[in-house]
Write a protein that holds these residues in place. Structure first.
Motif, PDB file in Angstrom:
ATOM      1  N   ALA A   1      11.430 -62.386 -32.598  1.00 59.65           N
ATOM      2  CA  ALA A   1      12.228 -63.590 -32.857  1.00 59.65           C
ATOM      3  C   ALA A   1      11.829 -64.226 -34.183  1.00 59.65           C
ATOM      4  O   ALA A   1      12.673 -64.728 -34.928  1.00 59.65           O
ATOM      5  CB  ALA A   1      12.047 -64.599 -31.718  1.00 59.65           C
TER       6      ALA A   1
ATOM      7  N   LYS B   1      13.315 -62.014 -37.061  1.00 56.83           N
ATOM      8  CA  LYS B   1      14.772 -62.140 -37.179  1.00 56.83           C
ATOM      9  C   LYS B   1      15.230 -63.605 -37.292  1.00 56.83           C
ATOM     10  O   LYS B   1      16.401 -63.865 -37.538  1.00 56.83           O
ATOM     11  CB  LYS B   1      15.450 -61.488 -35.977  1.00 56.83           C
ATOM     12  N   ARG B   2      14.278 -64.522 -37.103  1.00 57.56           N
ATOM     13  CA  ARG B   2      14.605 -65.952 -37.134  1.00 57.56           C
ATOM     14  C   ARG B   2      15.770 -66.264 -36.187  1.00 57.56           C
ATOM     15  O   ARG B   2      16.726 -66.984 -36.547  1.00 57.56           O
ATOM     16  CB  ARG B   2      14.930 -66.409 -38.551  1.00 57.56           C
ATOM     17  N   SER B   3      15.676 -65.718 -35.022  1.00 57.42           N
ATOM     18  CA  SER B   3      16.785 -65.795 -34.054  1.00 57.42           C
ATOM     19  C   SER B   3      16.675 -67.014 -33.156  1.00 57.42           C
ATOM     20  O   SER B   3      16.661 -66.914 -31.923  1.00 57.42           O
ATOM     21  CB  SER B   3      16.820 -64.522 -33.212  1.00 57.42           C
ATOM     22  N   GLN B   4      16.535 -68.177 -33.774  1.00 52.56           N
ATOM     23  CA  GLN B   4      16.586 -69.433 -33.034  1.00 52.56           C
ATOM     24  C   GLN B   4      17.125 -70.505 -33.970  1.00 52.56           C
ATOM     25  O   GLN B   4      17.094 -70.340 -35.196  1.00 52.56           O
ATOM     26  CB  GLN B   4      15.204 -69.794 -32.491  1.00 52.56           C
TER      27      GLN B   4
END
Length: 397
Positions: free
Chosen positions: A48, A51-54
């Motif tokens: 996370a 991917k900087r998935s927040q």
């Protein structure tokens, strides 16, 4: 879009201001979004983080508080995205740096905010950008000044201090017909999106010193820039590259100011127009520079395009050239309720002498000194009495 969002879009001005930029359900029912301060944001795992998935990754990128204010401005402006910056001048300079490169040509209205001119004549020139100033009343003839390397046209409606009106629709249509890639920016601080929405008139970018009416209390320095879908990505990329961000606490206070902005603006408008009409034709006043007055040259454009006027305007204090400065200083020094200070948009009235020495086209009026008034929320009879003391002191010089 939720059902509530649809209702907000169709609601009246003050209803919209009361409900934009907040979702109590997202914050355990609290009416106002909380002030979320911080730099580091933790991720649940390495993937996370990679991917900087927040939604939030670092404090300079965004916080729930700054996002709430950006969402509010997007609803007011009809824009695809908004960035927050530390000042009104930064709200001008960041778009210029986002859209201009060395070798480009920029057209800047001659009635521009003075610090903007300083930025153009120093930073932009040093970066190899060719800056040219144009008459605010040029209209569709703006294309006569455009070149193959023209990349940006900056407008103000009305202009700073002398309040010349620009025909924004004529300018934007002409510019975009010449080249769809030229960016038209507009400093909309005077009108706010309540009285004028630049993107509805073809502008690509709307700029505000939120220091002024959105804050309303002379205690915040901040700016906002709202752009259409075509030009927002470059604006956001420039902000991120330079590490520019608005502070969460300031964003919270601007959000709080927005709730009453419609009511405050209505009072500013009424009081300012009453005083402008009182000054118009008065002894000692050569001219009143207020777009909502029928006697003002740009009145028809204002009447056609704007939904209202704000609380700031100027007048020319009648004086011989050799006595203009002394009379202006005597006028200001006799005031009590009008503070002598820069900025405007707060609850208090302000006055200053306008310096137009930097102008290249719209120069100093020959009839006397230009006095700019910010009409606050005080009672009009008290403000008139104060101004009368100023006129008496000026007459004694």
């Amino acid at each position: 879009m939720s059902q509530k969002d649809k209702l907000i879009e169709e609601a009246g001005q003050n209803t919209r201001l009361a409900h934009i930029g907040n979702d109590p359900r997202a914050y355990h029912g609290f009416v106002n979004p909380p002030v979320v301060k911080g730099s580091t944001v933790l991720f649940p795992n390495a993937e996370a983080m990679e991917k900087r998935s927040q939604p939030y990754t670092y404090g300079t990128r965004a916080t729930p508080t700054t996002d709430a204010l950006c969402a509010a401005f997007d609803q007011l402006e009809g824009s695809a995205g908004t960035i927050l910056v530390p000042s009104g001048l930064a709200a001008i300079s960041i778009p210029f740096l986002a859209y201009l490169s060395s070798g480009d040509h920029a057209l800047i209205v001659d009635s521009v905010y003075t610090p903007c001119r300083t930025f153009c004549d120093t930073m932009l020139t040093r970066l190899g950008i060719d800056v040219e100033y144009y008459d605010p009343e040029i209209g569709a003839d703006i294309t006569k000044l455009m070149r193959p390397n023209t990349k940006l046209v900056h407008t103000e409606a009305p202009g700073s201090n002398t309040f010349e009106m620009q025909d924004i629709r004529a300018i934007t249509d002409a510019v975009h017909a010449y080249s769809a890639d030229v960016v038209v920016t507009l400093d909309n601080t005077w009108a706010t999106p309540l009285y004028f929405r630049p993107l509805d008139f073809g502008a690509d970018v709307s700029i505000h010193a939120t220091t002024k009416y959105p804050s309303g209390h002379s205690d915040i320095v901040m700016g906002s820039v709202s752009a259409n879908a075509k030009h927002f990505p470059a604006l956001e990329a420039a902000r991120i590259a330079m590490g520019i961000c608005g502070a969460p606490e300031d964003s919270y206070l601007i959000l709080r100011g927005l709730r009453t902005m419609g009511l405050r603006l209505d009072q500013h408008q009424k009081s300012a127009l009453e005083i402008a009409e009182w000054l118009d034709g008065r002894d000692g006043v050569a001219r009143v520079l207020h777009p909502a007055l029928p006697s003002f040259p740009g009145h028809e454009i204002w009447k056609r395009d704007f939904k209202g006027s704000s609380g700031i305007f100027s007048f020319v204090l009648q004086a011989e050239p050799e006595r203009a400065k002394a009379k202006a200083h005597a006028f200001l020094d006799a005031l009590s309720f009008f503070g002598l200070g820069y900025s405007w948009g707060g609850y208090e009235s302000l006055a200053l002498v306008v310096n137009l020495s930097d102008r290249t086209i719209r120069k100093q009026p020959i009839e006397g000194a230009v006095i700019r008034l910010q009409i606050g929320l005080e009672d009009v009879p008290d403000l008139k009495k104060d101004l009368e003391a100023g006129f008496a002191a000026a007459a004694a010089v």
